[in-house]
Design a protein around this motif. Structure first.
Motif, PDB file in Angstrom:
ATOM      1  N   VAL A  81       3.347  -1.085   4.067  1.00 18.97           N
ATOM      2  CA  VAL A  81       2.965   0.314   3.876  1.00 18.97           C
ATOM      3  C   VAL A  81       4.189   1.100   3.440  1.00 18.97           C
ATOM      4  O   VAL A  81       5.254   1.008   4.065  1.00 18.97           O
TER       5      VAL A  81
ATOM      6  N   ALA B 256      -3.882   3.424   6.207  1.00 20.33           N
ATOM      7  CA  ALA B 256      -3.147   2.457   5.382  1.00 20.33           C
ATOM      8  C   ALA B 256      -2.633   1.307   6.225  1.00 20.33           C
ATOM      9  O   ALA B 256      -2.625   0.148   5.782  1.00 20.33           O
ATOM     10  N   ALA B 257      -2.177   1.591   7.446  1.00 17.23           N
ATOM     11  CA  ALA B 257      -1.692   0.520   8.324  1.00 17.23           C
ATOM     12  C   ALA B 257      -2.822  -0.455   8.656  1.00 17.23           C
ATOM     13  O   ALA B 257      -2.610  -1.673   8.710  1.00 17.23           O
TER      14      ALA B 257
ATOM     15  N   ALA C  74      -3.335  -2.659   5.692  1.00 18.01           N
ATOM     16  CA  ALA C  74      -2.270  -3.645   5.556  1.00 18.01           C
ATOM     17  C   ALA C  74      -2.451  -4.800   6.532  1.00 18.01           C
ATOM     18  O   ALA C  74      -2.091  -5.944   6.225  1.00 18.01           O
TER      19      ALA C  74
ATOM     20  N   ILE D  38       0.853  -1.193   0.000  1.00 13.95           N
ATOM     21  CA  ILE D  38       0.000   0.000   0.000  1.00 13.95           C
ATOM     22  C   ILE D  38       0.883   1.235   0.000  1.00 13.95           C
ATOM     23  O   ILE D  38       1.757   1.395   0.862  1.00 13.95           O
TER      24      ILE D  38
ATOM     25  N   VAL E 131       1.033   5.306   0.346  1.00 12.83           N
ATOM     26  CA  VAL E 131       0.318   6.441   0.910  1.00 12.83           C
ATOM     27  C   VAL E 131       0.909   7.719   0.325  1.00 12.83           C
ATOM     28  O   VAL E 131       2.108   7.973   0.470  1.00 12.83           O
TER      29      VAL E 131
ATOM     30  N   VAL F  21       5.144   6.486  10.328  1.00 14.88           N
ATOM     31  CA  VAL F  21       5.065   5.360   9.397  1.00 14.88           C
ATOM     32  C   VAL F  21       6.116   4.307   9.731  1.00 14.88           C
ATOM     33  O   VAL F  21       5.873   3.093   9.602  1.00 14.88           O
TER      34      VAL F  21
ATOM     35  N   GLY G  66       6.220   0.600   8.439  1.00 14.24           N
ATOM     36  CA  GLY G  66       6.319   0.968   7.034  1.00 14.24           C
ATOM     37  C   GLY G  66       7.618   1.665   6.714  1.00 14.24           C
ATOM     38  O   GLY G  66       8.529   1.762   7.548  1.00 14.24           O
TER      39      GLY G  66
END
Length: 845
Positions: free
Chosen positions: A263, A251-252, A255, A234, A236, A289, A294
């Motif tokens: 991510v 997004a997390a 995932a 994913i 972002v 992130v 990520g």
């Protein structure tokens, strides 16, 4: 021979069957005819594993004593001597007994791979260095034996040996892993179901990451642009605004719903630098992130939707998460926005999520142009003209009636002037202020902000439109001028680099200094390392406190896999990295060229050595055999019983033997001296001495009366090696006597000049042309029609070599009236400190 290949069987815990799988692989290879041996395999008294060793050749182990106990380790030398095609080495992370060849077994394996031997090995996931803390938190046991992750990652093949926790516990309970007295303790501690499940997950995820690296390499090599949804990845899209934190968390969560989700947050900056996000906010989002597992990426691109889609496709992403636009409704007249464009252009392979947040439709504001493009003084004058110009013009026009059309042209002139000076914003201010003044003072009804005649409304609208258009054109022209100036500077730099490549003029230090000056850095260093796990070394640097690693630098530019250009001083903008990449590539080229030049010089020296050896053989074949033949003939005559030699004949034969022996001694001495000079083993012992203590001794090898000596007593002492000076002068005198007429003795004189003393050896022979004066000092050179028995042509070469070893010189000059003069220059005692320094430097080198 190339580097060997490494295959690793990776397991989640002891007992899953790594060694058994490795031995099975060995039997398959032996059946195929492969030369495979067991370098080191420990069966741990497991019957099934021990049986698998039967039928395989085992290299004897090395026995070591440590603290009164006997141990066995892999004998690396024995394996290298055996040189099999494949070697089996168990327990890659094993720590060798002190006194072994290497501290770790993986270092032993590196030696085997470097020798071209393929290696099959085993390792457990808990022994990877990066997972030490994780494994300790799971099992409560700290692993003392570890192997660097990069060693395992570089393996050509990694095969996971997997087994479910219940099956592994059953194997343990049946006594197939540990002895029966250790089974209960193992099942209650390390081999608990939770521990085994967590370790199994670690192994599966680690191997999955490795497979993903293989997939990325394959897609890059085969230029696959289509997205393969092998795992959820994913992307972002961040703008640097406060909504970024919401997007990252969303997004997390996405995932977490998919297996192996990843991510990747990306911020895309304009290459012209017209818009920029808050560095503080980006730092917060980067930390967030990374805390969520990520990665953060910074990409430069003029077209944000295109750059975002290119990045997503490049990393094989499956989803893109974007925030709802912060633009107000009226701002959509300028375009659909990034979110709508990305959704439209994403295609069927990418899912685009538009996430709402608290900053929706609150506005982003217009991008602020950098005034530095026009200069601070121009912007100030632009505002002065844009605001003050309409006021001054209105005061003047109140005294003169020129008509509305002329008034509007004059106000337009002021607006254009503001645009030319200050750019867009001063011109907009001038247009707005001027239109108000025109409406108030010059359009009926006067002194009111209303317009009665519709034609005047059109005229004022045209005035404002023209003013804004001119201002926009001027601002665009200023930007293009700035870009043109930058591109011209870049082209000049690249032209310099291209010219230096063609001419081969730039040294590495000069190039690094040019990098430092071009980008205004404090220090620049070119770093390199032999492999991914080897330490960095500095190939060249300029400036104080140059970085020792790329991580220590403010800017680092990779050059290939194992080289980087590191700069310290400030962080460079993205627009400068393109030119920096060209400098980095050129630095690598310069370094390679220097090394190739060094290798060429070494090859030249080897070729010169071969030439000298060839000439030596050719010369020795005659010049040494001649005196040997004379000695042999004289000795044979003396030993003959057939002839009764008189005393005079015997004396003559003995004299011939002595003369031949002297010639041999002289030739062998010169050969040995030349050998010492060629190998650089001549180390002069400099001390103070008078010339009249050395030079007379050098004349002992020439016939009496063939040389005259003129050494003034007033000469200063010289700093020389007496032995080398004597040999050098002796060779010069012997050479001069050889070519000088018998009735013209050679003159050996000395004189002082400034801080040096010259020794001149003057003969009246045929002389040497100017073009041959340097050639006569080369080894194995005879000038003119010198007879073969006159020597092997080393006397002058040895003399010059000894002179230069003492810090002096030896040159040839014409003798006035005919002949040749050899000029040997040495240092006077007054310059001894300088000489001592030079001597120390030569000895150190």
């Amino acid at each position: 021979m190339g580097r060997g290949k490494l295959r690793i069987y990776l397991g989640a815990a002891p007992g899953v069957g790594k060694t058994y799988a490795m031995l099975s692989e060995a039997h398959r290879r032996v059946e195929r005819g492969t030369d495979c041996v067991v370098a080191f395999v420990e069966h741990h008294n497991r019957p099934r594993t021990e049986v698998m060793l039967h039928g395989l050749e085992q290299v004897p182990r090395k026995h070591l004593d440590y603290r009164g106990s006997a141990f066995t380790e892999m004998d690396v030398d024995a394996v290298l001597l055996r040189a099999p095609a494949v070697a089996l080495v168990d327990e890659l992370a094993h720590t060798n007994v002190p006194g072994s060849r290497n501290a770790k077994r993986w270092q032993d394996v590196e030696e085997l791979l470097a020798a071209g031997i393929d290696v099959v090995s085993t390792v457990n996931i808990q022994h990877l260095e990066s997972l030490g803390d994780v494994v300790e938190s799971i099992t409560g046991v700290r692993q003392r034996e570890t192997v660097p992750d990069e060693v395992v990652r570089r393996a050509d093949q990694i095969e996971l040996v997997d087994m479910s926790p219940p099956a592994l516990r059953r194997r343990m309970a049946h006594g197939n892993i540990y002895k029966s007295d250790k089974v209960d303790a193992a099942l209650s501690n390390y081999f608990r179901p939770g521990n085994l499940t967590a370790l199994r997950e670690l192994a599966l995820l680690w191997v999955a990451d490795r497979v993903d690296e293989y997939l990325t390499e394959y897609r890059s090599e085969h230029r696959v642009s289509k997205i393969w949804g092998s795992r959820e990845r994913i992307v972002v899209g961040l703008t640097g605004g406060p909504e970024g934190r919401t997007l990252i968390r969303r997004a997390a969560r996405l995932a977490e719903k998919g297996a192996g989700g990843e991510v990747m947050a990306v911020y895309i900056a304009r290459s012209d630098g017209l818009t920029s996000a808050s560095p503080k906010e980006l730092a917060v989002q980067r930390t967030l992130v990374e805390d969520l597992g990520g990665t953060f990426h910074h990409v430069v691109g003029d077209d944000i939707p295109v750059a975002l889609l290119d990045f997503a496709r490049g990393v094989n992403a499956t989803q893109i998460v974007l925030g709802s636009s912060r633009r107000k409704t009226w701002q959509y007249v300028f375009g659909p926005g990034v979110g709508a464009t990305v959704a439209r252009e994403s295609g069927p392979d990418l899912d685009v999520h538009i996430v709402t947040h608290d900053e929706v439709a609150k506005g982003r504001g217009l991008p602020v142009a950098r005034g530095a493009r026009l200069g601070r003084s121009r912007i100030i004058w632009g505002w002065v003209v844009g605001v003050g110009g309409p006021v001054v013009l209105a005061l003047l026009l109140n005294t003169i009636d020129l008509g509305l059309a002329n008034d509007m042209l004059l106000f337009l002139t002021v607006t254009v002037a503001a645009a030319l000076l200050g750019g867009l914003f001063p011109a907009l201010a001038s247009a707005a202020f001027g239109s108000l003044l025109l409406n108030y003072f010059y359009t009926p009804p006067l002194h009111r902000l209303t317009i009665a005649d519709p034609k005047n409304i059109v005229a004022i609208a045209i005035f404002v439109g023209v003013a804004v258009s001119v201002a926009s054109v001027v601002d665009l022209a200023a930007r293009r001028t700035h870009q043109a100036a930058r591109l011209r500077a870049e082209s000049e730099i690249l032209s310099f680099l291209a010219g230096s490549v063609l001419r081969g003029e730039t040294s590495l230090e000069a190039l690094l200094e040019r990098v430092r000056e071009t980008f205004g850095m404090e220090s620049v260093a070119l770093l390199e390392r032999a492999g991914d796990v080897d330490p960095w070394t500095c190939a060249g640097s300029v400036g104080p406190r140059s970085p020792k690693r790329p991580e220590d630098a403010d800017v680092d530019m990779p050059v290939g896999d194992h080289m980087a250009l590191a700069l310290s001083g400030r962080v460079l903008p993205a627009s400068d990295r393109r030119v920096l990449a060209a400098f980095a590539a050129q630095a690598a080229v310069v370094l390679d060229r220097q090394r190739l030049q060094h290798e060429a010089d070494q090859a030249k020296e080897l070729a010169e050595g071969n030439r000298i050896r060839t000439a030596l053989l050719a010369a020795v074949s005659h010049d040494l055999r001649t005196p040997l033949a004379a000695i042999k003939a004289a000795v044979s005559s003396l030993r003959s019983d057939d002839v009764a030699w008189s005393e005079e004949d015997q004396a003559e034969l003995l004299e011939a033997i002595e003369e031949g022996a002297d010639r041999l001694d002289h030739l062998v001495g010169n050969l040995l001296d030349m050998s010492r000079l060629q190998t650089g083993t001549v180390t002069p012992l400099i001390r103070e001495i008078d010339l009249d203590e050395v030079v007379p001794m050098a004349l002992g090898g020439v016939p009496e009366g063939s040389a005259d000596l003129d050494i003034p007593e007033t000469l200063p002492m010289v700093a020389v090696d007496p032995g080398l000076l004597e040999r050098a002068v002796a060779n010069l005198v012997e050479n001069a006597v050889k070519y000088s007429p018998t009735d013209e003795p050679v003159l050996v004189s000395a004189s002082a000049m400034a801080n040096r003393v010259e020794v001149r050896v003057v003969d009246r022979g045929p002389g040497v042309p100017d073009e041959a004066k340097d050639r006569i000092f080369a080894p194995f050179q005879r000038y003119g029609d010198a007879p073969r028995g006159a020597g092997v042509g080393l006397g002058l070469a040895v003399a010059r070599g000894f002179a230069e070893a003492m810090g002096g010189t030896l040159n040839a000059e014409d003798t006035p009236g005919g002949g040749l003069t050899m000029v040997l220059t040495v240092r006077a005692v007054d310059s001894l400190p300088v000489l001592a320094t030079a001597t120390a430097e030569r000895q150190a080198s």
